[in-house]
Design an enzyme around this catalytic site. Structure first.
Site, short mmCIF file in Angstrom:
data_model
loop_
_atom_site.label_atom_id
_atom_site.label_comp_id
_atom_site.label_asym_id
_atom_site.label_seq_id
_atom_site.Cartn_x
_atom_site.Cartn_y
_atom_site.Cartn_z
N CYS A 135 -10.72 -3.06 -4.10
CA CYS A 135 -9.75 -4.02 -4.64
C CYS A 135 -10.45 -5.26 -5.18
O CYS A 135 -10.01 -5.84 -6.17
CB CYS A 135 -8.72 -4.41 -3.58
SG CYS A 135 -7.56 -3.06 -3.32
N CYS A 169 -10.27 -5.08 0.54
CA CYS A 169 -11.36 -4.08 0.55
C CYS A 169 -12.22 -4.21 -0.70
O CYS A 169 -11.84 -4.85 -1.70
CB CYS A 169 -10.79 -2.67 0.69
SG CYS A 169 -10.15 -1.98 -0.85
N GLU A 177 -3.09 -4.63 -3.18
CA GLU A 177 -3.60 -5.54 -4.21
C GLU A 177 -3.56 -4.88 -5.58
O GLU A 177 -3.20 -5.49 -6.59
CB GLU A 177 -5.05 -5.94 -3.91
CG GLU A 177 -5.27 -6.69 -2.62
CD GLU A 177 -5.52 -5.80 -1.43
OE1 GLU A 177 -4.92 -4.71 -1.33
OE2 GLU A 177 -6.34 -6.19 -0.59
N CYS A 226 -4.10 0.74 -2.65
CA CYS A 226 -3.97 -0.51 -1.88
C CYS A 226 -2.94 -1.45 -2.52
O CYS A 226 -2.69 -1.39 -3.73
CB CYS A 226 -5.30 -1.23 -1.82
SG CYS A 226 -6.57 -0.42 -0.86
N ASN A 280 0.84 -1.21 0.00
CA ASN A 280 0.00 0.00 0.00
C ASN A 280 0.87 1.25 0.00
O ASN A 280 1.87 1.34 0.71
CB ASN A 280 -0.99 -0.01 1.17
CG ASN A 280 -0.39 -0.25 2.53
OD1 ASN A 280 0.62 -0.92 2.66
ND2 ASN A 280 -0.99 0.31 3.55
N ILE A 281 0.47 2.19 -0.84
CA ILE A 281 1.19 3.45 -1.00
C ILE A 281 0.22 4.58 -0.65
O ILE A 281 -0.72 4.85 -1.41
CB ILE A 281 1.69 3.63 -2.46
CG1 ILE A 281 2.46 2.40 -2.96
CG2 ILE A 281 2.52 4.91 -2.57
CD1 ILE A 281 3.82 2.18 -2.38
N GLU A 282 0.45 5.20 0.50
CA GLU A 282 -0.46 6.25 0.96
C GLU A 282 -0.03 7.62 0.45
O GLU A 282 1.05 7.78 -0.15
CB GLU A 282 -0.53 6.22 2.50
CG GLU A 282 -1.08 4.89 2.99
CD GLU A 282 -1.34 4.82 4.48
OE1 GLU A 282 -0.85 5.70 5.24
OE2 GLU A 282 -2.06 3.88 4.89
N1 THU Z 1 -5.36 -1.36 2.40
C1 THU Z 1 -4.84 -2.18 1.42
O1 THU Z 1 -3.69 -1.99 0.98
N2 THU Z 1 -5.59 -3.19 0.97
C2 THU Z 1 -6.84 -3.50 1.43
O2 THU Z 1 -7.49 -4.39 0.91
C3 THU Z 1 -7.38 -2.78 2.59
C4 THU Z 1 -6.69 -1.51 2.92
C5 THU Z 1 -4.53 -0.25 2.91
C6 THU Z 1 -5.00 1.13 2.52
C7 THU Z 1 -4.40 1.97 3.63
O3 THU Z 1 -3.06 2.32 3.28
C8 THU Z 1 -4.33 1.03 4.83
O4 THU Z 1 -4.50 -0.28 4.31
C9 THU Z 1 -5.39 1.28 5.89
O5 THU Z 1 -6.65 1.33 5.35
#
Ligand code: THU
Length: 131
Positions: A96, A93, A56, A54, A43-45
């Protein structure tokens, strides 16, 4: 080690480079292609939170950028290993799931670290499709 365990291990390793300074919640994903290649994502915020991508999606987009080989499986590792999350949290999520449904067949397995395996169709029945 089974191929499932290996893919989960790759998803765990992908979390090491998670860029999640805001949520501090690392997620890793690993995509296995029919030709044996594995692509990872994390995940890259972003400071503008909604721009976060996300794990995935990063993994799937990376795989599709490199090759059009079919996806055989995807593994996901969610959160810290020492953090006790309920099993209900250990699932991809909704956004995704829709993206996964574009590249995974309904019966393609989705392995989730610490949880059971799902099929794509179990996670997202009746996905939106244009073809
Ligand atoms: N996140 C994912 O990378 N994949 C998911 O299926 C659920 C959420 C990440 C997004 C965010 O950076 C962190 O998890 C918290 O929500």
């Amino acid at each position: 080690m089974t191929s499932e365990d290996k893919l989960i291990e790759a998803a765990r390793a992908a979390k090491e480079n998670s860029y999640s300074p805001y949520s501090k919640f690392p997620v890793g994903a690993a995509v296995l292609l029919e030709d044996g290649q594995v692509f990872i994502g994390t995940n890259i915020e972003n400071a503008s939170y909604g721009l976060t991508c996300c794990a995935e999606r990063v993994a799937l987009f990376s795989a599709r950028t490199a090759t059009s080989a079919k996806v055989s499986a995807i593994a996901i590792s969610i959160g810290h290993k020492d953090e006790l999350l309920p099993k209900t949290s250990l699932v991809p999520c909704g956004a995704c799931r829709q993206v996964m449904s574009e590249f995974l067949d309904p019966e393609t397995p989705v392995y989730v670290d610490g949880n059971r395996s799902f099929t794509m169709a179990e996670l997202l029945p009746h996905s939106f499709k244009l073809r």
